[in-house]
Write a protein that holds these residues in place. Structure first.
Motif, PDB file in Angstrom:
ATOM      1  N   TRP A 159      -9.408 -11.808   4.310  1.00 12.89           N
ATOM      2  CA  TRP A 159      -9.628 -10.176   4.036  1.00 12.89           C
ATOM      3  C   TRP A 159      -8.582  -9.717   4.798  1.00 12.89           C
ATOM      4  N   PHE A 166      -5.674  -6.484   3.394  1.00 13.61           N
ATOM      5  CA  PHE A 166      -5.848  -5.191   3.710  1.00 13.61           C
ATOM      6  C   PHE A 166      -4.349  -4.907   4.120  1.00 13.61           C
ATOM      7  N   THR A 167      -3.865  -6.151   5.146  1.00 12.38           N
ATOM      8  CA  THR A 167      -2.340  -5.770   5.824  1.00 12.38           C
ATOM      9  C   THR A 167      -1.461  -5.711   4.529  1.00 12.38           C
ATOM     10  N   ILE A 188      -7.118   1.986  -2.206  1.00  6.32           N
ATOM     11  CA  ILE A 188      -7.732   1.076  -1.307  1.00  6.32           C
ATOM     12  C   ILE A 188      -7.095   1.073   0.217  1.00  6.32           C
ATOM     13  N   GLY A 189      -6.065   1.189   0.354  1.00 10.82           N
ATOM     14  CA  GLY A 189      -5.275   1.531   1.745  1.00 10.82           C
ATOM     15  C   GLY A 189      -6.224   2.339   2.424  1.00 10.82           C
ATOM     16  N   SER A 239      -9.801   1.401   3.312  1.00  7.48           N
ATOM     17  CA  SER A 239      -9.957   0.285   4.514  1.00  7.48           C
ATOM     18  C   SER A 239      -9.335   0.798   5.681  1.00  7.48           C
ATOM     19  N   ARG A 240      -8.520   1.835   5.761  1.00  9.71           N
ATOM     20  CA  ARG A 240      -8.220   2.467   7.031  1.00  9.71           C
ATOM     21  C   ARG A 240      -9.221   3.098   7.715  1.00  9.71           C
ATOM     22  N   SER A 271      -5.830   3.214  12.675  1.00 14.99           N
ATOM     23  CA  SER A 271      -5.269   2.154  11.989  1.00 14.99           C
ATOM     24  C   SER A 271      -3.631   1.809  12.494  1.00 14.99           C
TER      25      SER A 271
END
Lengths: 160, 160
Positions: free
Chosen positions: A20, A24-25, B30-31, B34-35, B48
């Motif tokens: 996961w 995200f990276t 999504i970035g 998720s951040r 982040s």
DNA sequence: CTTATATAGTTCTATATCGCACTACACAAG
DNA sequence: CTTGTGTAGTGCGATATAGAACTATATAAG
């Protein structure tokens, strides 16, 4: 305790975490790279965040409220106030009072705004063609629905 | 002319453009999400970008130069100077002169830095478990290699 | 050794992002 | 109508990001 090596012997879900993280990276880096790519095709001083708003209004129809746009991009409304002020200052949008709600405003694209958006899209098409030579359409078709689903899950489970 | 409807009748690659746009749009959102998720698990004031550096050094080994880290994340070196200054000020990294190159420095994690990283990872594990219930591991396994490949292509074809 | 060019990092400055506090309006309860 | 609560947007201050110009060191050419 998460460092305990014996942890790794658990039968189910041995270590999904790192995968996961990798996901995200990668998303973070690709986001960064695509933003840079886009901004090369935008008029001087316009950035990805500005384009995103123009694109949103063109695709989904204008006459949206600032707050609804902020929510669509998951940014604070104060950030959107600033972005809209820039776009209005450049004559790419107009802000009108919302006849249905005195607290609110409605955002409309100007012709210049549509033109800037279309110009960026046209300018990107060589870049995309180039990418398409290196990365097959099938892969893109495979990824997009998977990402859409993930985005939706993240979106609906936001507060945490 | 891209608006010309007859354009769409071309046999090959009718309109791959919108699909690519959708891809980058999803990645952007999504970035963002998720951040936000990550930053909820970081100590007050860390974001982040700071975590990314700690994580990078912990995963790939410290003793890296600032410039190599900047390149890994595709950010300008001036941004990295700032990020490293924050991390150093908080005692999460140390900056040492590079014995092999007088112009350069080497970045090392402190114990506090490792602890902050591990704490964030541990704090995220409930979030990830929750996600794993809603989004199967198979899908993640399917996406990650596809994204890695895309990232690499974008990365090597950068100047455009 | 001297000079020219390239590279690592910083400083300076402009703009972006975002949290907090605030104002204005909406709407429900009484 | 008045009051209480919620929502849309803004102003302000703190921090982040990034381009331009600069310093110091490295490296190659002569």
């Amino acid at each position: 305790m998460p460092d305990d090596p014996t942890e790794a012997t658990k039968p189910q879900a041995p270590t999904a975490g790192p995968l996961w993280f990798a996901l995200f990276t990668e998303i973070g880096i690709i986001g960064q790279l695509s933003r840079t790519l886009l901004e090369k095709r935008l008029p001087e001083g316009l950035i990805s965040a500005h384009f995103a708003v123009l694109n949103h209004l063109a695709r989904l129809g204008d006459g949206k409220t600032p707050l609804s746009i902020a929510r669509a991009f998951q940014v604070p409304k104060t950030s959107m106030t600033h972005t809209l002020a820039i776009l209005e200052g450049r004559g790419l949008i107009t802000l009108a009072p919302n006849p249905a709600d005195g607290r609110s405003k409605l955002v409309y694209l100007t012709e210049a705004g549509r033109a800037v958006r279309q110009g960026a899209i046209d300018g990107l098409s060589p870049d995309i063609e180039h990418l398409a030579k290196l990365y097959s359409l099938e892969k893109v078709e495979q990824i997009v629905p998977l990402l859409e689903e993930l985005r939706q899950i993240l979106d609906t489970n936001r507060p945490g």
